[in-house]
Scaffold this active site. Structure first.
Site, mmCIF file in Angstrom:
data_model
loop_
_atom_site.group_PDB
_atom_site.id
_atom_site.type_symbol
_atom_site.label_atom_id
_atom_site.label_comp_id
_atom_site.label_asym_id
_atom_site.label_seq_id
_atom_site.Cartn_x
_atom_site.Cartn_y
_atom_site.Cartn_z
ATOM 1 N N ASN A 45 0.899 -1.257 0.132
ATOM 2 C CA ASN A 45 -0.060 -0.012 0.015
ATOM 3 C C ASN A 45 0.864 1.202 0.175
ATOM 4 O O ASN A 45 1.774 1.089 0.582
ATOM 5 C CB ASN A 45 -1.255 0.037 1.108
ATOM 6 C CG ASN A 45 -0.203 -0.439 2.602
ATOM 7 O OD1 ASN A 45 0.561 -1.170 2.530
ATOM 8 N ND2 ASN A 45 -1.130 0.411 3.521
ATOM 9 N N GLU A 47 0.401 5.350 0.720
ATOM 10 C CA GLU A 47 -0.627 6.088 1.228
ATOM 11 C C GLU A 47 -0.202 7.551 0.751
ATOM 12 O O GLU A 47 0.635 7.875 0.169
ATOM 13 C CB GLU A 47 -0.691 6.197 2.619
ATOM 14 C CG GLU A 47 -1.318 4.651 3.226
ATOM 15 C CD GLU A 47 -1.586 4.682 4.580
ATOM 16 O OE1 GLU A 47 -1.303 5.513 5.431
ATOM 17 O OE2 GLU A 47 -2.385 3.903 5.066
ATOM 18 N N CYS A 56 -3.922 0.743 -2.536
ATOM 19 C CA CYS A 56 -3.793 -0.625 -1.843
ATOM 20 C C CYS A 56 -2.919 -1.536 -2.483
ATOM 21 O O CYS A 56 -2.487 -1.138 -3.397
ATOM 22 C CB CYS A 56 -5.227 -1.256 -1.939
ATOM 23 S SG CYS A 56 -6.732 -0.559 -0.883
ATOM 24 N N GLU A 58 -3.062 -4.605 -3.238
ATOM 25 C CA GLU A 58 -3.423 -5.397 -4.103
ATOM 26 C C GLU A 58 -3.666 -4.538 -5.664
ATOM 27 O O GLU A 58 -3.011 -5.404 -6.711
ATOM 28 C CB GLU A 58 -5.016 -6.077 -3.759
ATOM 29 C CG GLU A 58 -5.193 -6.543 -2.628
ATOM 30 C CD GLU A 58 -5.123 -6.003 -1.346
ATOM 31 O OE1 GLU A 58 -5.088 -4.626 -1.276
ATOM 32 O OE2 GLU A 58 -6.034 -6.414 -0.547
ATOM 33 N N CYS A 89 -10.261 -4.697 -0.500
ATOM 34 C CA CYS A 89 -11.321 -3.763 -0.548
ATOM 35 C C CYS A 89 -12.194 -3.963 -1.618
ATOM 36 O O CYS A 89 -12.010 -4.520 -2.607
ATOM 37 C CB CYS A 89 -10.952 -2.520 -0.343
ATOM 38 S SG CYS A 89 -10.130 -1.787 -1.782
ATOM 39 N N CYS A 92 -10.324 -2.729 -4.877
ATOM 40 C CA CYS A 92 -9.473 -3.768 -5.437
ATOM 41 C C CYS A 92 -10.047 -5.200 -5.883
ATOM 42 O O CYS A 92 -9.667 -5.459 -6.950
ATOM 43 C CB CYS A 92 -8.635 -4.096 -3.987
ATOM 44 S SG CYS A 92 -7.449 -2.848 -3.858
HETATM 45 N N1 THU Z 1 -5.325 -1.913 2.399
HETATM 46 C C1 THU Z 1 -4.601 -2.324 1.707
HETATM 47 O O1 THU Z 1 -3.525 -2.100 0.912
HETATM 48 N N2 THU Z 1 -5.274 -3.542 1.117
HETATM 49 C C2 THU Z 1 -6.394 -4.086 1.796
HETATM 50 O O2 THU Z 1 -6.836 -5.210 1.514
HETATM 51 C C3 THU Z 1 -7.003 -3.142 3.029
HETATM 52 C C4 THU Z 1 -6.229 -1.923 3.291
HETATM 53 C C5 THU Z 1 -4.523 -0.536 3.282
HETATM 54 C C6 THU Z 1 -5.101 0.880 2.518
HETATM 55 C C7 THU Z 1 -4.534 1.718 3.526
HETATM 56 O O3 THU Z 1 -3.348 2.147 3.203
HETATM 57 C C8 THU Z 1 -4.398 1.097 5.014
HETATM 58 O O4 THU Z 1 -4.472 -0.572 4.153
HETATM 59 C C9 THU Z 1 -5.649 1.098 5.783
HETATM 60 O O5 THU Z 1 -6.788 1.089 5.408
#
Ligand code: THU
Length: 132
Positions: A45, A47, A56, A58, A89, A92
């Site tokens: 991920n 941000e 994310c 994925e 999510c 994704c």
């Molecule tokens: N996140 C992912 O990268 N993948 C997931 O399946 C769930 C959430 C990340 C997004 C964000 O940077 C952090 O987790 C909190 O939601």
């Protein structure tokens, strides 16, 4: 249960998780996507200060794969250091569904759960632009 050997994917997902850029949530996620070409594409991920632009793990793996020329996948592993496995999510799921249906292993350090993309997102493409 699929016959996929998830071990190399798990190793890749945990390794790339260490490179997650998550200064806001501090929640680090790793993903490893197995291409039909046999290559493992990693994603973490990423941000952003404007939270909505967060990518994310994925989708980050999908982007890596497509940029490398791979558009067909046979398995995905997602890892996080949580009590229960996390699942991709909604955004994704839809992006992954663009490239077919395949087994997904969602894992923590101690447990895991296997599912498929079609289970997580049924009827992802039905009817849209005549996709079956
Ligand atoms: N996140 C992912 O990268 N993948 C997931 O399946 C769930 C959430 C990340 C997004 C964000 O940077 C952090 O987790 C909190 O939601």
């Amino acid at each position: 249960m699929s016959e996929t050997d998830f071990s190399p994917l798990l190793q890749s997902a945990w390794a790339v998780r260490d490179r997650a850029y998550a200064p806001y949530s501090k929640f680090h996620v790793g993903a490893a996507l197995l291409g039909s070409d046999g290559v493992i594409y990693q994603g973490c991920n990423v941000e952003n200060l404007s939270y909505g632009l967060t990518l994310c793990a994925e989708r980050s793996a999908v982007v890596q794969a497509v940029a490398a020329g791979c558009r067909s996948f046979t398995a995905l592993v997602v890892v996080a250091d949580t009590r229960e496995p996390i699942s991709p999510c909604g955004a994704c799921r839809q992006v992954l569904a663009e490239f077919g249906d395949f087994p997904i292993l969602m894992a923590t350090r101690v447990t895991s759960e296997e599912t498929t993309l079609a289970t997580l997102l049924p009827r992802a493409k039905t009817g849209i632009l005549d996709n079956a």
